[in-house]
Design a protein around this motif. Structure first.
Motif, short mmCIF file in Angstrom:
data_model
loop_
_atom_site.label_atom_id
_atom_site.label_comp_id
_atom_site.label_asym_id
_atom_site.label_seq_id
_atom_site.Cartn_x
_atom_site.Cartn_y
_atom_site.Cartn_z
N SER A 112 0.83 -1.19 0.00
CA SER A 112 0.00 0.00 0.00
C SER A 112 0.87 1.24 0.00
CB SER A 112 -0.92 0.01 1.23
OG SER A 112 -1.60 1.24 1.31
N ASN A 113 0.41 2.29 -0.71
CA ASN A 113 1.12 3.56 -0.74
C ASN A 113 0.53 4.55 0.25
OD1 ASN A 113 3.26 3.60 -2.93
ND2 ASN A 113 1.53 2.63 -3.97
N ARG A 114 -0.37 4.10 1.13
CA ARG A 114 -0.90 4.98 2.16
C ARG A 114 0.16 5.25 3.20
NH1 ARG A 114 -5.92 1.44 2.42
NH2 ARG A 114 -7.42 2.43 1.04
N PRO A 115 0.15 6.44 3.79
CA PRO A 115 1.11 6.73 4.85
C PRO A 115 0.82 5.87 6.08
CG PRO A 115 -0.53 8.45 4.71
CD PRO A 115 -0.75 7.56 3.52
N THR A 116 1.87 5.67 6.90
CA THR A 116 1.69 4.85 8.10
C THR A 116 0.82 5.55 9.12
OG1 THR A 116 3.74 5.76 8.98
CG2 THR A 116 3.89 3.68 7.78
N SER A 117 0.71 6.87 9.07
CA SER A 117 -0.17 7.62 9.97
C SER A 117 -0.71 8.82 9.23
CB SER A 117 0.58 8.07 11.22
OG SER A 117 1.63 8.95 10.87
N ILE A 118 -1.81 9.37 9.72
CA ILE A 118 -2.42 10.51 9.05
C ILE A 118 -2.90 11.50 10.09
CG2 ILE A 118 -4.68 9.36 8.95
CD1 ILE A 118 -5.14 10.81 6.29
N ASN A 119 -2.60 12.78 9.87
CA ASN A 119 -3.07 13.82 10.77
C ASN A 119 -4.47 14.23 10.34
OD1 ASN A 119 -3.50 15.97 12.44
ND2 ASN A 119 -1.90 17.28 11.57
N ASP A 120 -5.47 13.79 11.09
CA ASP A 120 -6.84 14.00 10.67
C ASP A 120 -7.55 15.10 11.47
OD1 ASP A 120 -7.60 12.68 13.16
OD2 ASP A 120 -7.08 10.84 12.13
N ASP A 121 -6.81 15.84 12.31
CA ASP A 121 -7.44 16.91 13.08
C ASP A 121 -8.03 17.96 12.14
OD1 ASP A 121 -6.72 15.68 15.39
OD2 ASP A 121 -4.95 16.92 15.74
N GLY A 122 -9.30 18.28 12.34
CA GLY A 122 -9.93 19.31 11.54
C GLY A 122 -10.15 18.92 10.09
N SER A 123 -10.10 17.62 9.77
CA SER A 123 -10.24 17.17 8.39
C SER A 123 -11.70 17.13 7.96
CB SER A 123 -9.62 15.78 8.24
OG SER A 123 -9.90 15.25 6.96
N THR A 124 -11.95 17.46 6.69
CA THR A 124 -13.28 17.35 6.11
C THR A 124 -13.46 16.04 5.34
OG1 THR A 124 -12.49 18.53 4.16
CG2 THR A 124 -13.53 19.85 5.89
N VAL A 125 -12.41 15.23 5.30
CA VAL A 125 -12.46 13.97 4.55
C VAL A 125 -13.57 13.07 5.08
CG1 VAL A 125 -11.21 11.85 3.98
CG2 VAL A 125 -10.03 14.06 3.91
N TRP A 126 -13.65 12.96 6.40
CA TRP A 126 -14.68 12.10 7.01
C TRP A 126 -16.06 12.52 6.58
CZ3 TRP A 126 -18.51 13.48 10.65
CH2 TRP A 126 -19.22 12.41 11.20
N ALA A 127 -16.34 13.83 6.59
CA ALA A 127 -17.65 14.32 6.21
C ALA A 127 -17.97 13.98 4.75
CB ALA A 127 -17.73 15.84 6.42
N CYS A 128 -16.99 14.16 3.88
CA CYS A 128 -17.20 13.87 2.47
C CYS A 128 -17.47 12.39 2.24
CB CYS A 128 -15.98 14.32 1.66
SG CYS A 128 -16.27 14.37 -0.13
N LEU A 129 -16.73 11.54 2.93
CA LEU A 129 -16.94 10.10 2.81
C LEU A 129 -18.33 9.69 3.29
CD1 LEU A 129 -13.45 8.79 3.99
CD2 LEU A 129 -14.37 8.71 1.66
#
Length: 201
Positions: free
Chosen positions: A2-19
């Motif tokens: 996988s090319n996903r990062p080992t960790s992700i900074n999700d503070d204040g992210s709008t990704v969850w809402a879009c998903l």
């Protein structure tokens, strides 16, 4: 691999809402592989990185699909705190694109499908995880000669909605970084170079 990062900074992210918007629209609008001849449905509903900006974008994402809905976050118009939570006024756009199918013209399909998306957003139980109901829902025809040449019609459904923007993102829901597109112009007025690169997995 996988090319996903080992960790992700999700503070204040709008990704969850879009998903979550995508998850809500899928059972209402999606008709995978054209299983049924339903005029108001498309092959796929997906999250998208940004609004469509060029003919190349439409050509790339339309691919071999006869129609689709791609949901993007345009931005956050304001943040507010409620207790220890953060709420954002998120502006979304759902691009609806369609080709001729089942004897129906592309412009008719795109217009009807975009109306179906707008109606879905106006339901009482729309996007149940959101902090508020969709507001300022609008629908716009994105016709242009260059898009029409691709055999595609496109509409854009836009709306604003309050969401919690401090919810952790489940990395397993993110797309794999498998390909990336390249569009360039060597010199002004010269033909545009377009390509797609597949990354090793």
């Amino acid at each position: 691999m996988s090319n996903r990062p080992t960790s992700i900074n999700d503070d204040g992210s709008t990704v969850w809402a879009c998903l979550k918007v995508v998850d809500y629209l899928k059972p209402l609008i999606e008709n995978p592989l054209g299983q049924e001849q339903l005029l108001e449905k498309v092959d796929t509903v997906e999250r998208h990185i940004a609004p469509f900006a060029s003919k190349a974008d439409f050509k790339r994402w339309m691919s071999s699909k006869s129609g689709g809905v791609r949901v993007s976050v345009l931005g956050v118009t304001g943040y507010e705190k409620e207790g220890n939570r953060i709420i954002g006024d998120i502006r979304f756009v759902a691009h609806v694109y369609a080709a001729d199918k089942w004897g129906y013209q592309k412009d008719i399909r795109a217009e009807i499908i975009s109306s179906a998306v707008a109606r879905a957003l106006m339901k009482n139980k729309a996007t149940p995880e959101a902090y508020s109901k969709p507001m300022q829902v609008s629908n716009k025809n994105l016709y242009s000669g260059s898009i029409d040449e691709l055999g595609v019609a496109c509409w854009a459904v836009e709306w604003t909605q309050k969401w919690y923007v401090d919810v952790p993102v489940d990395e397993t829901t993110l797309d794999e970084f498998i390909t990336f597109g390249l569009t360039g112009e060597l010199e002004y007025g010269e033909p545009t170079i377009e390509g797609e690169v597949k990354l090793p997995q």
